[in-house]
Motif scaffolding. Structure first.
Motif, PDB file in Angstrom:
ATOM      1  N   GLU A  73     -33.745 -26.968  33.320  1.00  0.00           N
ATOM      2  CA  GLU A  73     -34.519 -26.506  34.470  1.00  0.00           C
ATOM      3  C   GLU A  73     -33.875 -25.239  35.013  1.00  0.00           C
ATOM      4  OE1 GLU A  73     -35.799 -27.862  38.986  1.00  0.00           O
ATOM      5  OE2 GLU A  73     -34.857 -29.308  37.652  1.00  0.00           O
ATOM      6  N   VAL A  74     -34.677 -24.220  35.183  1.00  0.00           N
ATOM      7  CA  VAL A  74     -34.224 -22.956  35.753  1.00  0.00           C
ATOM      8  C   VAL A  74     -35.021 -22.716  37.022  1.00  0.00           C
ATOM      9  CG1 VAL A  74     -34.031 -20.459  35.427  1.00  0.00           C
ATOM     10  CG2 VAL A  74     -33.648 -22.006  33.487  1.00  0.00           C
ATOM     11  N   HIS A  79     -40.189 -16.113  44.008  1.00  0.00           N
ATOM     12  CA  HIS A  79     -41.385 -16.382  43.213  1.00  0.00           C
ATOM     13  C   HIS A  79     -42.281 -15.160  43.096  1.00  0.00           C
ATOM     14  CE1 HIS A  79     -40.452 -20.678  44.399  1.00  0.00           C
ATOM     15  NE2 HIS A  79     -40.331 -20.635  43.085  1.00  0.00           N
ATOM     16  N   ARG A  80     -41.691 -13.990  43.166  1.00  0.00           N
ATOM     17  CA  ARG A  80     -42.475 -12.762  42.988  1.00  0.00           C
ATOM     18  C   ARG A  80     -42.829 -12.605  41.515  1.00  0.00           C
ATOM     19  NH1 ARG A  80     -38.166  -9.111  45.942  1.00  0.00           N
ATOM     20  NH2 ARG A  80     -37.493  -9.294  43.801  1.00  0.00           N
ATOM     21  N   GLN A  81     -43.973 -12.013  41.272  1.00  0.00           N
ATOM     22  CA  GLN A  81     -44.436 -11.810  39.899  1.00  0.00           C
ATOM     23  C   GLN A  81     -43.426 -11.017  39.084  1.00  0.00           C
ATOM     24  OE1 GLN A  81     -47.069 -13.260  38.529  1.00  0.00           O
ATOM     25  NE2 GLN A  81     -46.664 -12.307  36.555  1.00  0.00           N
ATOM     26  N   THR A  82     -42.812 -10.016  39.680  1.00  0.00           N
ATOM     27  CA  THR A  82     -41.831  -9.200  38.946  1.00  0.00           C
ATOM     28  C   THR A  82     -40.631 -10.035  38.503  1.00  0.00           C
ATOM     29  OG1 THR A  82     -40.820  -8.486  41.016  1.00  0.00           O
ATOM     30  CG2 THR A  82     -42.489  -7.031  40.054  1.00  0.00           C
ATOM     31  N   ASP A  83     -40.242 -11.019  39.307  1.00  0.00           N
ATOM     32  CA  ASP A  83     -39.119 -11.887  38.927  1.00  0.00           C
ATOM     33  C   ASP A  83     -39.495 -12.773  37.743  1.00  0.00           C
ATOM     34  OD1 ASP A  83     -37.420 -10.890  40.910  1.00  0.00           O
ATOM     35  OD2 ASP A  83     -38.288 -12.251  42.400  1.00  0.00           O
ATOM     36  N   PHE A  84     -40.715 -13.309  37.760  1.00  0.00           N
ATOM     37  CA  PHE A  84     -41.185 -14.103  36.620  1.00  0.00           C
ATOM     38  C   PHE A  84     -41.231 -13.252  35.350  1.00  0.00           C
ATOM     39  CE2 PHE A  84     -43.160 -16.840  39.947  1.00  0.00           C
ATOM     40  CZ  PHE A  84     -42.564 -18.031  39.585  1.00  0.00           C
ATOM     41  N   GLU A  85     -41.724 -12.042  35.472  1.00  0.00           N
ATOM     42  CA  GLU A  85     -41.820 -11.149  34.312  1.00  0.00           C
ATOM     43  C   GLU A  85     -40.441 -10.797  33.767  1.00  0.00           C
ATOM     44  OE1 GLU A  85     -44.167  -7.991  35.944  1.00  0.00           O
ATOM     45  OE2 GLU A  85     -46.040  -9.132  35.765  1.00  0.00           O
ATOM     46  N   ARG A  86     -39.499 -10.538  34.653  1.00  0.00           N
ATOM     47  CA  ARG A  86     -38.129 -10.216  34.218  1.00  0.00           C
ATOM     48  C   ARG A  86     -37.502 -11.417  33.509  1.00  0.00           C
ATOM     49  NH1 ARG A  86     -33.548  -8.901  38.504  1.00  0.00           N
ATOM     50  NH2 ARG A  86     -34.109 -11.043  38.912  1.00  0.00           N
ATOM     51  N   PHE A  87     -37.699 -12.615  34.050  1.00  0.00           N
ATOM     52  CA  PHE A  87     -37.186 -13.824  33.414  1.00  0.00           C
ATOM     53  C   PHE A  87     -37.821 -14.017  32.032  1.00  0.00           C
ATOM     54  CE2 PHE A  87     -37.578 -18.337  32.424  1.00  0.00           C
ATOM     55  CZ  PHE A  87     -36.239 -18.706  32.416  1.00  0.00           C
ATOM     56  N   GLU A  88     -39.124 -13.828  31.959  1.00  0.00           N
ATOM     57  CA  GLU A  88     -39.822 -14.003  30.685  1.00  0.00           C
ATOM     58  C   GLU A  88     -39.310 -13.025  29.627  1.00  0.00           C
ATOM     59  OE1 GLU A  88     -44.352 -14.134  28.883  1.00  0.00           O
ATOM     60  OE2 GLU A  88     -44.063 -14.088  31.039  1.00  0.00           O
ATOM     61  N   TRP A 101     -41.789 -23.295  29.735  1.00  0.00           N
ATOM     62  CA  TRP A 101     -42.931 -23.650  30.583  1.00  0.00           C
ATOM     63  C   TRP A 101     -42.637 -23.286  32.014  1.00  0.00           C
ATOM     64  CZ3 TRP A 101     -40.787 -27.309  27.246  1.00  0.00           C
ATOM     65  CH2 TRP A 101     -41.556 -27.635  26.122  1.00  0.00           C
ATOM     66  N   SER A 102     -43.692 -23.007  32.728  1.00  0.00           N
ATOM     67  CA  SER A 102     -43.606 -22.782  34.173  1.00  0.00           C
ATOM     68  C   SER A 102     -44.297 -23.958  34.840  1.00  0.00           C
ATOM     69  CB  SER A 102     -44.287 -21.475  34.552  1.00  0.00           C
ATOM     70  OG  SER A 102     -44.315 -21.332  35.947  1.00  0.00           O
ATOM     71  N   VAL A 103     -43.570 -24.631  35.733  1.00  0.00           N
ATOM     72  CA  VAL A 103     -44.108 -25.802  36.408  1.00  0.00           C
ATOM     73  C   VAL A 103     -44.143 -25.523  37.896  1.00  0.00           C
ATOM     74  CG1 VAL A 103     -43.807 -28.271  36.832  1.00  0.00           C
ATOM     75  CG2 VAL A 103     -43.145 -27.289  34.627  1.00  0.00           C
ATOM     76  N   GLY A 104     -45.235 -25.803  38.506  1.00  0.00           N
ATOM     77  CA  GLY A 104     -45.345 -25.591  39.948  1.00  0.00           C
ATOM     78  C   GLY A 104     -45.983 -26.798  40.615  1.00  0.00           C
ATOM     79  N   GLY A 105     -45.916 -26.789  41.926  1.00  0.00           N
ATOM     80  CA  GLY A 105     -46.603 -27.845  42.656  1.00  0.00           C
ATOM     81  C   GLY A 105     -45.718 -28.857  43.288  1.00  0.00           C
TER      82      GLY A 105
END
Length: 105
Positions: A73-74, A79-88, A101-105
């Motif tokens: 789990e990371v 939760h900014r889009q740029t942070d998700f893109e950088r991680f990806e 996978w990205s899990v939310g909720g």
């Protein structure tokens, strides 16, 4: 210049080599329903056109080396889009990571 048009013989050649990449030239010609020389010419044309990109072996990794599946789990600080893109982008550089996978909720 697009991909060459494929006829029924080309499709039979592609089907045969997908099923058995080590098929002999003679067996391939028999499966395609043509003589070996035109079959070989068609095979080379399909390779040059980029339709056939290579010949590979499928390995049983469990027999080659022990395999383990590990779930990690990371949590990102933001939760900014740029942070998700950088991680990806970073995770895609790690060949040992086979799924993410990205899990939310």
């Amino acid at each position: 210049m697009g991909a060459p048009r494929l006829d029924a013989i080309d499709i039979r050649i592609l089907d045969a080599i997908q099923r058995d990449g080590r098929i002999t030239k003679l067996a391939l010609a028999e499966r395609a329903g043509i003589s070996p020389t035109p079959c070989w010419t068609r095979l080379r044309r399909l390779e040059k056109a980029g339709i056939i990109t290579g010949y590979h072996a499928r390995l049983s990794l469990r027999l080659v080396a022990p395999v383990a599946s590990i779930l990690v789990e990371v949590t990102l600080a933001s939760h900014r889009q740029t942070d998700f893109e950088r991680f990806e982008r970073a995770i895609k550089l790690l060949p040992e990571v086979t799924s993410c996978w990205s899990v939310g909720g």
